[in-house]
Design a protein around this motif. Structure first.
Motif, PDB file in Angstrom:
ATOM      1  N   GLU A  63       0.726  -1.184  -0.005  1.00 32.42           N
ATOM      2  CA  GLU A  63      -0.059   0.087   0.171  1.00 32.42           C
ATOM      3  C   GLU A  63       0.783   1.363  -0.100  1.00 32.42           C
ATOM      4  O   GLU A  63       1.741   1.344   0.695  1.00 32.42           O
ATOM      5  CB  GLU A  63      -1.006   0.078   1.158  1.00 32.42           C
ATOM      6  N   CYS A  95       1.721  -1.247  -6.107  1.00 31.37           N
ATOM      7  CA  CYS A  95       0.482  -0.908  -5.038  1.00 31.37           C
ATOM      8  C   CYS A  95      -0.797  -1.108  -5.382  1.00 31.37           C
ATOM      9  O   CYS A  95      -1.233  -0.584  -6.792  1.00 31.37           O
ATOM     10  CB  CYS A  95       0.836   0.451  -4.334  1.00 31.37           C
ATOM     11  N   GLU A  96      -1.530  -1.558  -4.724  1.00 28.05           N
ATOM     12  CA  GLU A  96      -2.995  -1.825  -5.202  1.00 28.05           C
ATOM     13  C   GLU A  96      -3.634  -0.410  -4.908  1.00 28.05           C
ATOM     14  O   GLU A  96      -4.615  -0.024  -5.405  1.00 28.05           O
ATOM     15  CB  GLU A  96      -3.799  -2.657  -3.950  1.00 28.05           C
ATOM     16  N   LYS A  97      -3.382   0.524  -3.830  1.00 26.38           N
ATOM     17  CA  LYS A  97      -3.832   1.627  -3.694  1.00 26.38           C
ATOM     18  C   LYS A  97      -2.798   2.390  -2.937  1.00 26.38           C
ATOM     19  O   LYS A  97      -1.952   2.243  -2.445  1.00 26.38           O
ATOM     20  CB  LYS A  97      -5.050   1.580  -2.619  1.00 26.38           C
ATOM     21  N   GLU A 141      -7.357   4.429  -6.189  1.00 27.57           N
ATOM     22  CA  GLU A 141      -7.438   2.835  -6.184  1.00 27.57           C
ATOM     23  C   GLU A 141      -6.943   2.462  -7.687  1.00 27.57           C
ATOM     24  O   GLU A 141      -6.732   1.238  -7.636  1.00 27.57           O
ATOM     25  CB  GLU A 141      -8.678   2.431  -5.773  1.00 27.57           C
TER      26      GLU A 141
END
Ligand SMILES: CC(C)(COP(=O)(O)OP(=O)(O)OC[C@H]1O[C@@H](n2cnc3c(N)ncnc32)[C@H](O)[C@@H]1OP(=O)(O)O)[C@@H](O)C(=O)NCCC(=O)NCCS
Length: 143
Positions: A63, A95-97, A141
């Motif tokens: 993250e 990173c996912e978000k 996101e």
């Protein structure tokens, strides 16, 4: 103007810049510590070898967390923060978000983040001091 990775030699100048940009500025030591933080990536914007802005991100377990972004008061509204933020976002591709916190009254920063795909997703009550103020949590996101 060029955007380059922060080095230990930038720490002193960054601490001076931070005093112009924040009520609670980071010290030279704080910047030096960040150069040694394996989770952190920082970029500085340089005009004729003078630092005019900087920004940083942490990658914690996939993250992203934007730690700070600032531009010299005389160099604002020229797209420098946008350039720094784009570098930070491209650094966080894995990173996912990406999260960040921003003072509720800091409309310039909130507009900057919204322009780059961040949305408000929560409030941290009295998160900031000097003066006490709520922190708005923002998230991006779509990497
Ligand atoms: C927030 C800050 C980094 C913006 O830096 P900047 O280089 O002037 O920003 P840019 O020129 O790249 O502007 C990009 C976008 O941000 C928004 N923005 C920037 N300054 C703004 C202002 N004064 N009012 C409203 N929106 C603003 C706009 O959406 C702008 O896009 P536009 O030019 O198409 O309108 C700068 O004002 C600053 O250093 N502030 C003090 C430190 C700080 O508060 N940092 C944020 C901590 S969370």
């Amino acid at each position: 103007m060029k955007i380059v990775p922060m080095t230990t030699e930038d720490a002193k100048e960054l601490a001076v810049l931070d005093q112009l940009c924040f009520n609670v500025p980071w010290s030279e030591k704080s910047f030096l510590e960040e150069t040694e933080n394996p989770l952190a990536t920082y970029f500085v914007a340089k005009e004729d070898e003078k630092i005019v802005g900087y920004g940083g991100i942490w990658n914690v377990s996939g993250e992203g967390q934007i730690t700070n972004i600032a531009v010299h008061p005389e160099m604002r509204k020229k797209g420098i923060a946008s350039k720094i933020l784009k570098e930070l976002i491209s650094c966080a591709k894995s990173c996912e978000k990406i999260f960040l916190e921003v003072r509720e009254s800091n409309l310039a920063a909130i507009c900057l983040y919204e322009k780059h795909g961040f949305e408000k997703c929560g409030v941290r009550k009295n998160f900031y001091h000097s003066p006490v103020e709520n922190g708005i949590i923002m998230i991006r996101e779509e990497m």
